[in-house]
Scaffold this motif. Sequence first.
Motif, PDB file in Angstrom:
ATOM      1  N   MET A 167     -38.484  16.540 -11.434  1.00  0.00           N
ATOM      2  CA  MET A 167     -37.652  17.528 -11.316  1.00  0.00           C
ATOM      3  C   MET A 167     -37.136  17.768 -10.120  1.00  0.00           C
ATOM      4  N   THR A 224     -34.142  22.367  -6.359  1.00  0.00           N
ATOM      5  CA  THR A 224     -32.680  23.583  -5.956  1.00  0.00           C
ATOM      6  C   THR A 224     -32.841  23.833  -4.637  1.00  0.00           C
ATOM      7  N   ARG A 258     -30.053  20.842  -8.215  1.00  0.00           N
ATOM      8  CA  ARG A 258     -29.219  22.288  -8.574  1.00  0.00           C
ATOM      9  C   ARG A 258     -29.040  22.882  -7.038  1.00  0.00           C
ATOM     10  N   LEU A 300     -27.185  25.109  -4.859  1.00  0.00           N
ATOM     11  CA  LEU A 300     -26.284  27.237  -4.929  1.00  0.00           C
ATOM     12  C   LEU A 300     -25.602  27.468  -4.275  1.00  0.00           C
ATOM     13  N   ILE A 332     -23.632  25.401  -9.148  1.00  0.00           N
ATOM     14  CA  ILE A 332     -23.448  27.077  -8.550  1.00  0.00           C
ATOM     15  C   ILE A 332     -23.700  27.796  -7.948  1.00  0.00           C
ATOM     16  N   GLU A 374     -23.615  31.174  -5.909  1.00  0.00           N
ATOM     17  CA  GLU A 374     -24.584  32.589  -6.674  1.00  0.00           C
ATOM     18  C   GLU A 374     -24.414  33.865  -5.056  1.00  0.00           C
ATOM     19  N   TRP A 387     -34.261  32.750  -2.542  1.00  0.00           N
ATOM     20  CA  TRP A 387     -36.142  33.328  -3.460  1.00  0.00           C
ATOM     21  C   TRP A 387     -35.441  32.007  -4.266  1.00  0.00           C
ATOM     22  N   GLU A 388     -34.227  31.584  -4.841  1.00  0.00           N
ATOM     23  CA  GLU A 388     -34.545  30.583  -5.687  1.00  0.00           C
ATOM     24  C   GLU A 388     -34.654  28.904  -5.754  1.00  0.00           C
ATOM     25  N   SER A 389     -34.214  29.079  -4.227  1.00  0.00           N
ATOM     26  CA  SER A 389     -34.512  27.310  -3.451  1.00  0.00           C
ATOM     27  C   SER A 389     -35.588  27.153  -3.641  1.00  0.00           C
ATOM     28  N   ASP A 390     -35.929  25.756  -3.115  1.00  0.00           N
ATOM     29  CA  ASP A 390     -36.866  24.952  -2.922  1.00  0.00           C
ATOM     30  C   ASP A 390     -36.367  24.988  -1.352  1.00  0.00           C
ATOM     31  N   LYS A 422     -41.117  27.288   3.409  1.00  0.00           N
ATOM     32  CA  LYS A 422     -39.489  26.937   2.860  1.00  0.00           C
ATOM     33  C   LYS A 422     -38.603  25.505   4.085  1.00  0.00           C
TER      34      LYS A 422
END
Lengths: 193, 157
Positions: B1, B4, B28, B30, B55, B57, B65-68, B92
């Motif tokens: 998968m 991010t 992904r 950002l 993307i 942002e 917050w969205e990231s790994d 993280k």
Amino acid sequence: MFELLGKSIGEKIPLTGEEFEFVKTLFVPKKLRKRQYLLQEGDVCKYTAFVEKGILRTFTVDEKGNEPILQFSLEGWWVADLYSFFTGEVSQYNIEALEECELLLISRPSWENLLEKVPRLERYFRILVQNNLIATQRRLIGAMSETAEEKYLKLTRTFPDCMQRVPQHMIASYLGITPETLSRIRSHLASRK
Amino acid sequence: MKKTIAIVGAEEEAGMEIAAHFSKVPCRLLLLSHDSCGSGGMLKNIPQHPAADLIEEPCMKDGCWESDIIVWALPDQGDDEAERISEVATQKPVVLFGGTRSRMEDLQKRLPYSQLLLAAHTSVPGEIEMSGSCAETRQEMAALFKEAGYKIKIVNP
């Protein structure tokens, strides 16, 4: 960000403010956009997730490309492939966000650390597993013995919120019926009102 | 998968360099501006036909917050920004790109529950030294940076 998790734990066991502050340091806050995956088939499930906001579906993909849905997970629920999480083997499941989601993830090492430092949480997780086992048994018995209409009515009673937020074809998949059958059941029930 | 990855300071020189490298990795990506309002136009700095989903942002906190994984491409600045993202960066990996060890220690104080790493250029072109206290995260980040085209030298803490 941790409101629902605090509530979920607090409903089952008492936790001091200091203990909860420690709990918060072990979780990974994660936002998912709609249609983004938390887990994909073939990957190891490295986290178990608590849903603070949004809704997700757990599904497999069969040889015909159908996507039977095992579970919807709403706010206040935990979601993971526990078999993969505990064994480290690859998962057969996909977990996808059906709305923008806010999750709290915890890895296996952090989870072990959590239970070691706050042993009372063993009781919290034991209650969750117990409830999950009961729900799974009920779903299995329902799948074997109830009519499609009975299953649909039970779902609307148990998760009314879910019915408003999930597309009808996914509701049909969860119930193990075709979208056409679901449409007939809904028409039949509407005509009886 | 796909992972991010958020790049904080993607409009800065170090940020543009790391973004260009990570655009070759299926992930992904950002792009977050140092200025939390977002300066826009960061995509134009990235090579065409990237492997990554790029993307831009506008909100730094939402992006983290969205990231790994967070790449901190502000070698000498960003204390206020670090405090702003602290609660969404818990556990993280945060890679300080191009800074010093003392800067990493500073950043660790502002992100106490994140896994801090330092990625710094060596005198060898294209090579970076990777250091950080967690061996597993260090290996994982080293593999990611290698995939992005860097030569990696792992330094034990």
